[in-house]
Design a protein around this motif. Structure first.
Motif, PDB file in Angstrom:
ATOM      1  N   ILE A   1     136.492  52.433  48.663  1.00 51.85           N
ATOM      2  CA  ILE A   1     135.763  53.671  48.961  1.00 51.85           C
ATOM      3  C   ILE A   1     135.227  53.678  50.398  1.00 51.85           C
ATOM      4  O   ILE A   1     134.454  54.561  50.770  1.00 51.85           O
ATOM      5  N   GLY A   2     135.616  52.666  51.164  1.00 51.95           N
ATOM      6  CA  GLY A   2     135.210  52.626  52.573  1.00 51.95           C
ATOM      7  C   GLY A   2     133.762  52.232  52.784  1.00 51.95           C
ATOM      8  O   GLY A   2     133.159  52.601  53.797  1.00 51.95           O
ATOM      9  N   ALA A   3     133.192  51.461  51.856  1.00 48.21           N
ATOM     10  CA  ALA A   3     131.801  51.026  51.973  1.00 48.21           C
ATOM     11  C   ALA A   3     131.743  49.590  52.481  1.00 48.21           C
ATOM     12  O   ALA A   3     132.767  48.901  52.595  1.00 48.21           O
ATOM     13  N   ASP A   4     130.547  49.128  52.784  1.00 53.14           N
ATOM     14  CA  ASP A   4     130.339  47.775  53.277  1.00 53.14           C
ATOM     15  C   ASP A   4     130.416  46.789  52.109  1.00 53.14           C
ATOM     16  O   ASP A   4     129.562  46.794  51.219  1.00 53.14           O
ATOM     17  N   SER A   5     131.420  45.939  52.105  1.00 53.25           N
ATOM     18  CA  SER A   5     131.630  45.013  50.995  1.00 53.25           C
ATOM     19  C   SER A   5     130.498  43.993  50.885  1.00 53.25           C
ATOM     20  O   SER A   5     130.120  43.578  49.784  1.00 53.25           O
ATOM     21  N   PHE A   6     129.911  43.596  52.027  1.00 50.51           N
ATOM     22  CA  PHE A   6     128.831  42.615  51.995  1.00 50.51           C
ATOM     23  C   PHE A   6     127.605  43.186  51.280  1.00 50.51           C
ATOM     24  O   PHE A   6     126.914  42.481  50.543  1.00 50.51           O
ATOM     25  N   SER A   7     127.338  44.459  51.468  1.00 48.48           N
ATOM     26  CA  SER A   7     126.207  45.093  50.785  1.00 48.48           C
ATOM     27  C   SER A   7     126.413  45.097  49.276  1.00 48.48           C
ATOM     28  O   SER A   7     125.470  44.876  48.500  1.00 48.48           O
ATOM     29  N   PHE A   8     127.647  45.318  48.843  1.00 45.86           N
ATOM     30  CA  PHE A   8     127.939  45.301  47.416  1.00 45.86           C
ATOM     31  C   PHE A   8     127.772  43.892  46.845  1.00 45.86           C
ATOM     32  O   PHE A   8     127.284  43.715  45.724  1.00 45.86           O
ATOM     33  N   VAL A   9     128.163  42.874  47.614  1.00 45.71           N
ATOM     34  CA  VAL A   9     127.980  41.484  47.182  1.00 45.71           C
ATOM     35  C   VAL A   9     126.499  41.167  47.033  1.00 45.71           C
ATOM     36  O   VAL A   9     126.082  40.499  46.087  1.00 45.71           O
ATOM     37  N   LEU A  10     125.681  41.639  47.961  1.00 45.50           N
ATOM     38  CA  LEU A  10     124.241  41.417  47.865  1.00 45.50           C
ATOM     39  C   LEU A  10     123.664  42.053  46.600  1.00 45.50           C
ATOM     40  O   LEU A  10     122.826  41.448  45.912  1.00 45.50           O
ATOM     41  N   ALA A  11     124.099  43.267  46.291  1.00 42.86           N
ATOM     42  CA  ALA A  11     123.590  43.939  45.089  1.00 42.86           C
ATOM     43  C   ALA A  11     123.942  43.150  43.837  1.00 42.86           C
ATOM     44  O   ALA A  11     123.103  42.975  42.932  1.00 42.86           O
ATOM     45  N   VAL A  12     125.173  42.655  43.762  1.00 42.59           N
ATOM     46  CA  VAL A  12     125.595  41.854  42.617  1.00 42.59           C
ATOM     47  C   VAL A  12     124.775  40.571  42.530  1.00 42.59           C
ATOM     48  O   VAL A  12     124.332  40.163  41.446  1.00 42.59           O
ATOM     49  N   THR A  13     124.535  39.942  43.671  1.00 40.07           N
ATOM     50  CA  THR A  13     123.784  38.681  43.697  1.00 40.07           C
ATOM     51  C   THR A  13     122.357  38.892  43.199  1.00 40.07           C
ATOM     52  O   THR A  13     121.851  38.116  42.366  1.00 40.07           O
ATOM     53  N   PHE A  14     121.695  39.921  43.690  1.00 40.03           N
ATOM     54  CA  PHE A  14     120.325  40.189  43.262  1.00 40.03           C
ATOM     55  C   PHE A  14     120.281  40.535  41.771  1.00 40.03           C
ATOM     56  O   PHE A  14     119.382  40.087  41.053  1.00 40.03           O
ATOM     57  N   ALA A  15     121.233  41.322  41.313  1.00 33.45           N
ATOM     58  CA  ALA A  15     121.235  41.727  39.906  1.00 33.45           C
ATOM     59  C   ALA A  15     121.463  40.531  38.987  1.00 33.45           C
ATOM     60  O   ALA A  15     120.842  40.420  37.929  1.00 33.45           O
ATOM     61  N   ALA A  16     122.342  39.616  39.401  1.00 36.12           N
ATOM     62  CA  ALA A  16     122.648  38.464  38.561  1.00 36.12           C
ATOM     63  C   ALA A  16     121.498  37.463  38.508  1.00 36.12           C
ATOM     64  O   ALA A  16     121.378  36.692  37.556  1.00 36.12           O
ATOM     65  N   SER A  17     120.655  37.467  39.531  1.00 37.40           N
ATOM     66  CA  SER A  17     119.569  36.486  39.612  1.00 37.40           C
ATOM     67  C   SER A  17     118.259  37.000  39.042  1.00 37.40           C
ATOM     68  O   SER A  17     117.251  36.300  39.077  1.00 37.40           O
ATOM     69  N   THR A  18     118.248  38.221  38.557  1.00 38.18           N
ATOM     70  CA  THR A  18     117.025  38.785  37.977  1.00 38.18           C
ATOM     71  C   THR A  18     117.365  39.345  36.600  1.00 38.18           C
ATOM     72  O   THR A  18     117.972  40.397  36.484  1.00 38.18           O
ATOM     73  N   SER A  19     116.965  38.620  35.565  1.00 37.04           N
ATOM     74  CA  SER A  19     117.306  38.979  34.190  1.00 37.04           C
ATOM     75  C   SER A  19     116.016  39.149  33.398  1.00 37.04           C
ATOM     76  O   SER A  19     115.279  38.181  33.195  1.00 37.04           O
TER      77      SER A  19
END
Length: 623
Positions: free
Chosen positions: A555-573
């Protein structure tokens, strides 16, 4: 690609159902990928690459370093001193809990931080007249916020960094995380989450465990205690205490044996009964009725359970609470099959499981992860329980044996581990060269090291300085985490190598073609967060990062930003006790039920998903 997809589905099913331990599932996934190499593309060398992965070795080293910090008692000492000002005000108690757990978890793995702070926070609550239930879930959640302050706060961060670096060839925007890569965002998340807990979250928590009650009262043990006197002429004389249970025909558990009026014996299990002995037993009404029917026995309920324990020698056999973590050998076993009484010379007086105190006989009850045991044992056993990774103590012993003289060594070592990674040595050298004209300062650039190198060097330093004994190294490691990492890393390689991740990413992009990028980013956060609730957080990172990177690129977005979102979501349960180990640690001591996590965690998850996504957009941009 189809085969890899089926392996992923099978892995998720096993992770969710937990028919086998998650680390065993991960190894099974690794073996399956290797055996199906023609379809998965995973060679034997790639299959076992998780064992040599920088992420796996770094996590192993950081777990050892965290254990070293714990052995010194530094976190506990800081916790007690900061909590001293809290008094009987809940807001101050919460502030102290969050203020210690959060920042500590940024530099020491958050799992041991919670383990060592549970006794501290419990005492703060009881001394201040507050229910521990009001503080223990905030303790767990605050440690998760804090874990997002630096690269080493959680094993998930380290794995996410390694996964992102491995995808850099396919997605040029990706790279490994720097030590303070997301600290600014982590601070925002920490402040938002803390504000929620201080204002709204604690109001949603019930007082499951009453404050300042004795543990005997809390568990209702008095309802099952009785004193049995052995009279002259009894045929039980000369037999072991277990004969009392045989006589009753019902489960009877001997808590203590008193001889000559008030002298407790060392081990009631191995003693031979004599006339005049008094047994303090745990038994139900039917068992007591059977015993009372015998003329050679006198049975009565103690008027005061606490006095009964004191008279039974609780000074030399104190009563303590311990949590059974998911990694304990007791999980899935019964107290009888595990020979708990003989192994530890200890008696389990009560058990709290899934928020409820169990009233039925305990010997044949299967222990579950998160259960809390009320145990009576001699001090030497309590020290074994405290040091063992099989149990997490709920309250500290009277005189904990910390290596406080090693605190300066441990702090210096951790400062070195962080400093050689985080400080801009090359830039500092260039600045000094320009300022002084001395070219030798350019050599400072050589001090810049990878976290893997400094963490391993820190482990060696911990042993050489005596912070840890060499024989404690292996006991310091959560081996289930290591095997889990080693097993799921090849799964990420297979997802990327077969094109499955790209296909899923393209499908997500096609479905989200009419949505703003920030909404797609938010959805990835929510999906990862929900996935983490049912499978391991490390497994969810491995599965979601390749898909997120592919979707962002599509979709032409910043892949690093998406990785950060996944990382934060996985580390907060936050939605349940099993999604994150720290949640499980506080499950029993707080007397919580599943709904308590959902009630407090669901609004928090929505809040932090919004804060994190908007923070990523503000700090990095998403287009």
């Amino acid at each position: 690609m189809v085969v890899v997809g089926l392996v992923v589905v099978g892995a998720v099913v096993l992770f969710v159902t937990e028919r086998v331990p998650v680390d065993v599932t991960a190894i099974a996934v690794m073996v399956t990928l290797i055996l199906l190499e023609p379809w998965t593309g995973i060679s034997p060398s790639e299959g076992i690459s998780g064992f040599s992965s920088p992420a796996t070795i770094t996590v192993l080293a950081m777990l050892i370093l965290s254990a070293g910090i714990s052995r010194t008692g530094l976190v506990q000492i800081v916790g007690r001193r900061i909590a001293a000002f809290a008094g009987d005000r809940l807001d101050k108690q919460l502030l102290a809990t969050i203020g210690v757990a959060g920042p500590s978890s940024g530099f020491v793995n958050n799992t041991p931080v919670v383990a060592v702070l549970i006794p501290v926070v419990t005492e703060v609550a009881n001394e201040g007249g507050t229910s521990p239930s009001k503080l223990l879930i905030p303790l767990s959640y605050a440690s998760q916020f804090g874990g997002m302050l630096t690269l080493v706060g959680t094993s998930t961060n380290i794995l996410a960094s390694d996964t992102a670096a491995s995808l850099a060839g396919e997605y040029p925007g990706l790279r490994a995380f720097e030590f303070f890569e997301f600290t600014a965002l982590g601070v925002v998340v920490f402040l938002a989450g803390s504000a929620y807990l201080l204002t709204v979250g604690h109001r949603l928590l019930p007082e499951r465990v009453p404050p300042a009650e004795t543990r005997v009262d809390t568990y209702g043990v008095a309802d099952y205690l009785a004193e049995v006197d052995v009279k002259e002429g009894s045929d039980l004389v000369g037999r072991r205490p277990s004969a009392v249970a045989e006589r009753a025909g019902n489960p009877v558990e001997v808590v203590r044996l008193l001889r000559e009026g008030d002298r407790p014996t060392d081990s009631p299990v191995d003693e031979r009964l004599a006339a005049g002995d008094t047994l303090l037993v745990r038994a139900g009404d039917d068992a007591l009725a059977s015993l009372a029917a015998a003329d050679e026995l006198a049975v009565e309920r103690p008027k005061d359970a606490d006095e009964a324990f004191e008279a039974a020698g609780s000074g030399d056999r104190p009563v303590v609470e311990v949590v059974v973590p998911a990694t304990s050998f007791l999980v899935g076993e019964t107290l009888r099959s595990a020979s708990f009484a003989r192994r530890y010379d200890a008696t389990v007086l009560a058990l709290r499981s899934r928020g409820d105190t169990v009233s039925e006989p305990l010997g044949d009850l299967r222990v579950q992860a998160g259960d809390t045991l009320l145990v009576q044992a001699p001090p030497r056993t309590l020290d074994r329980l405290r040091r063992s990774r099989e149990f997490v103590p709920v309250r500290e012993t009277a005189e904990p044996d910390y290596r406080t003289d090693k605190i300066p060594h441990a702090v210096a070592i951790m400062a070195g581990v962080v400093g050689f990674v985080a400080l801009p040595w090359a830039g500092l050298g260039e600045w000094l060269v320009a300022l002084t004209g001395v070219g030798a300062f350019a050599l400072l650039a050589g001090l810049q090291q990878d976290i893997l190198v400094t963490a391993l060097a820190g482990v060696v330093a911990m042993v050489l300085t005596g912070v840890l004994d060499a024989n404690e190294l292996y006991d310091s490691v959560d081996w289930d985490v290591i095997f889990l990492l080693a097993g799921v890393i090849p799964l990420g390689i297979a997802l990327e190598g077969t094109g499955a991740a790209a296909l899923l990413g393209a499908a997500v992009a096609a479905a989200a073609v009419h949505l703003p990028v920030v909404v797609v980013l938010w959805l990835f956060y929510l999906v990862t967060g929900l996935l983490t609730e049912v499978i391991s957080n490390n497994a969810s990172v491995v599965l979601m990062i390749p898909v997120a990177a592919a979707a962002a690129t599509a979709i032409g977005a910043d892949s690093f930003s998406f990785v950060l979102a996944v990382t934060f979501a996985a580390s907060t349960s936050f939605l349940g006790p099993v999604g994150y180990q720290t949640n499980l640690f506080v499950y029993g001591p707080g007397g919580y039920r599943f709904v308590d996590y959902l009630r407090v965690g669901a609004p928090l998850q929505l809040l932090l998903s919004t804060v994190t996504v908007l923070g990523i957009a503000a700090f990095r941009g998403i287009a």
